[in-house]
Every structure is written in C-alpha cells, then in structure tokens.
Design a protein around this motif. Structure first.
Motif, PDB file in Angstrom:
ATOM      1  N   ALA A  51       0.820  -1.207   0.000  1.00  0.00           N
ATOM      2  CA  ALA A  51       0.000   0.000   0.000  1.00  0.00           C
ATOM      3  C   ALA A  51       0.859   1.265   0.000  1.00  0.00           C
ATOM      4  N   THR A  52       1.977   1.190   0.720  1.00  0.00           N
ATOM      5  CA  THR A  52       2.882   2.344   0.819  1.00  0.00           C
ATOM      6  C   THR A  52       4.309   1.847   0.619  1.00  0.00           C
ATOM      7  N   PRO A  53       4.746   1.703  -0.629  1.00  0.00           N
ATOM      8  CA  PRO A  53       6.044   1.074  -0.912  1.00  0.00           C
ATOM      9  C   PRO A  53       7.243   1.757  -0.268  1.00  0.00           C
ATOM     10  N   ASP A  54       7.139   3.050   0.033  1.00  0.00           N
ATOM     11  CA  ASP A  54       8.267   3.753   0.638  1.00  0.00           C
ATOM     12  C   ASP A  54       8.165   3.816   2.171  1.00  0.00           C
ATOM     13  N   TYR A  55       7.347   2.946   2.745  1.00  0.00           N
ATOM     14  CA  TYR A  55       7.164   2.892   4.201  1.00  0.00           C
ATOM     15  C   TYR A  55       8.173   1.900   4.773  1.00  0.00           C
ATOM     16  N   ALA A  56       9.283   2.414   5.275  1.00  0.00           N
ATOM     17  CA  ALA A  56      10.395   1.567   5.723  1.00  0.00           C
ATOM     18  C   ALA A  56       9.991   0.609   6.830  1.00  0.00           C
ATOM     19  N   LEU A  57       9.178   1.076   7.785  1.00  0.00           N
ATOM     20  CA  LEU A  57       8.827   0.246   8.933  1.00  0.00           C
ATOM     21  C   LEU A  57       8.041  -0.995   8.517  1.00  0.00           C
ATOM     22  N   ALA A  58       7.186  -0.864   7.507  1.00  0.00           N
ATOM     23  CA  ALA A  58       6.429  -2.027   7.041  1.00  0.00           C
ATOM     24  C   ALA A  58       7.361  -3.086   6.464  1.00  0.00           C
ATOM     25  N   HIS A  59       8.334  -2.664   5.668  1.00  0.00           N
ATOM     26  CA  HIS A  59       9.304  -3.611   5.104  1.00  0.00           C
ATOM     27  C   HIS A  59      10.128  -4.259   6.223  1.00  0.00           C
ATOM     28  N   TYR A  60      10.531  -3.442   7.186  1.00  0.00           N
ATOM     29  CA  TYR A  60      11.326  -3.980   8.294  1.00  0.00           C
ATOM     30  C   TYR A  60      10.525  -5.017   9.075  1.00  0.00           C
ATOM     31  N   ASN A  61       9.290  -4.698   9.390  1.00  0.00           N
ATOM     32  CA  ASN A  61       8.465  -5.635  10.164  1.00  0.00           C
ATOM     33  C   ASN A  61       8.190  -6.920   9.390  1.00  0.00           C
ATOM     34  N   ALA A  62       8.052  -6.809   8.065  1.00  0.00           N
ATOM     35  CA  ALA A  62       7.882  -8.014   7.252  1.00  0.00           C
ATOM     36  C   ALA A  62       9.133  -8.883   7.340  1.00  0.00           C
ATOM     37  N   ALA A  63      10.316  -8.266   7.276  1.00  0.00           N
ATOM     38  CA  ALA A  63      11.574  -9.016   7.379  1.00  0.00           C
ATOM     39  C   ALA A  63      11.679  -9.718   8.730  1.00  0.00           C
ATOM     40  N   ALA A  64      11.384  -8.989   9.802  1.00  0.00           N
ATOM     41  CA  ALA A  64      11.494  -9.559  11.141  1.00  0.00           C
ATOM     42  C   ALA A  64      10.512 -10.712  11.340  1.00  0.00           C
ATOM     43  N   THR A  65       9.299 -10.574  10.827  1.00  0.00           N
ATOM     44  CA  THR A  65       8.295 -11.632  10.982  1.00  0.00           C
ATOM     45  C   THR A  65       8.669 -12.857  10.166  1.00  0.00           C
ATOM     46  N   LEU A  66       9.203 -12.653   8.983  1.00  0.00           N
ATOM     47  CA  LEU A  66       9.719 -13.778   8.208  1.00  0.00           C
ATOM     48  C   LEU A  66      10.836 -14.486   8.979  1.00  0.00           C
TER      49      LEU A  66
END
Length: 230
Positions: A51-66
C-alpha cells in the motif's frame, strides 16, 4: 432541496470505503505480532508495504516476521527464505538508514547474519578484494541441493585457517548420512585454496558477485541453502 440532500446522502453511503492505509495495516500487523499470530501479522505487514512502498517500517516488520517464521521451521509454508528476508530488510534500510542499527540488535533477524546480504549492509562486499577473507568467515556457504534432501554439502570457514566440509550423502536406501571433515585453507586475493585430509588441495575463487566456485568434487557454493524442492 430535501430531495437533493437525500440523494447526496444516498450517494455518499453507497461510495466504497477507502482502503486502509499502509500505516493502519502496519499497526494491525504489530498487534497480531505481539499476540504471536505471526502468519497473520506477516500478511498485514506485506499489505502495508504494498500500500505504501516507501514505508520503511512495514518492510522492516515483514523481514522480522519472516525471520520468526523461519526460526519456527515454517520456511516453505510462508516463503521465509533468507534472500526474501534480506530483500525486505535491505529495502527498509535503503528507505531509512536508522533501521540498520535496530536490525543489529533484533534477535528475529539472527537467521540472516551469515548471509552476503547482511554483510553488505555492514559495509563488506565481495566486490572489494580486501573483504574476501572476512566474508569467507562470516558467511555460511551452501552447495547444491538434491530434491527433498536439500543441500548436500556446505563449507564453514573459521579463524586460524581452519575450514569444515559438511556433507549429506544419500544411499540406496534413501536414508541420508551426514559427515564433517576438518581441513585448512589459505586466501590470496580472490583465490581460496582448501586442503582436506587424504585429498589434493583444491583451488577456487570468490567472485565479485559473491559466488564461491571450486572444481569438482567441491563445486559451487552460495549463501543460500537449497530448500523446499520436491
């Protein structure tokens, strides 16, 4: 006028609701993560990043959850591969450099410490010949895989010029047998020479792209194990 207002109200009520924002989805994901509902949290974090490709925290949280799902042994079910984790994390750091310091302390990301991608975030790269010795020691090197048996050989370089070759051999019965063979190694530039007991020395190279290649019987190695192959 009354009729016009009624029509306006009807039109507004029939309008589709706006999709949730990236921040809203990320907040939902964080609540699920805190509740230990990691697969559902991952869906929310990934949706937030879309939804917000430049939202760093969302990418980070996806990495951590993976990373959590990988630790739980759910690699194939949720595509929690090391390169997928690194892709999300690298995107987060590119968008917000402060994420790197958080990543250094985050136990969820321990599963990618021995990847080339992580080493690159720390400033080490195979493109620099001077970094080759440190990269050999910091990275876990995996050979090819065989179907459901996965990776069948790996190299682990250690300090003091020591190296260990791990092998998984599959016999006629289909039962795998593992072995570990200690040896020594030396490095000159990009050239790596490995000496194992009762075998002639084998000389290979670490390329600028991060491929560690030897002639057979050692063969080629990367930082990604073979996983989820039928």
């Amino acid at each position: 006028m009354v009729l016009a207002l009624s029509l306006l109200a009807l039109t507004l009520s029939a309008a589709p609701a706006a999709p949730p924002s990236g921040r809203a989805l990320n907040t939902q994901g964080f609540r699920l993560y805190q509740s230990g509902r990691y697969p559902e949290a991952l869906e929310k974090f990934q949706a937030a990043a879309r939804a917000t490709p430049d939202y760093a925290l969302a990418h980070y949280n996806a990495a951590a959850t993976l990373g959590v799902l990988r630790k739980q042994g759910k690699v194939c079910e949720y595509s929690a591969h090391r390169d997928a984790i690194m892709e999300e994390l690298a995107t987060a750091v590119r968008l917000d450099a402060r994420r790197l310091q958080r990543a250094k302390e985050d136990r969820d990301l321990d599963v990618i410490r021995d990847t080339l991608g992580w080493q690159k975030l720390l400033g080490r790269t195979p493109e620099k010949e001077a970094d080759v010795p440190a990269l050999l020691r910091a990275v876990s090197w995996y050979g090819p895989g065989v179907g459901v048996y996965g990776t069948i050989r790996a190299l682990k370089f250690q300090g003091g010029g020591r190296v260990e070759l791990w092998r998984r051999e599959v016999g006629d019965s289909g039962a795998p047998r593992e072995s570990r063979t200690p040896g020594t190694y030396t490095v000159r530039g990009r050239t790596v020479e490995v000496k194992l007991p009762n075998a002639a020395p084998v000389t290979g190279t670490l390329s600028a792209t991060g491929a560690l290649t030897f002639p057979e019987p050692l063969g080629a190695f990367t930082d990604s194990p073979s996983e989820c192959d039928a």
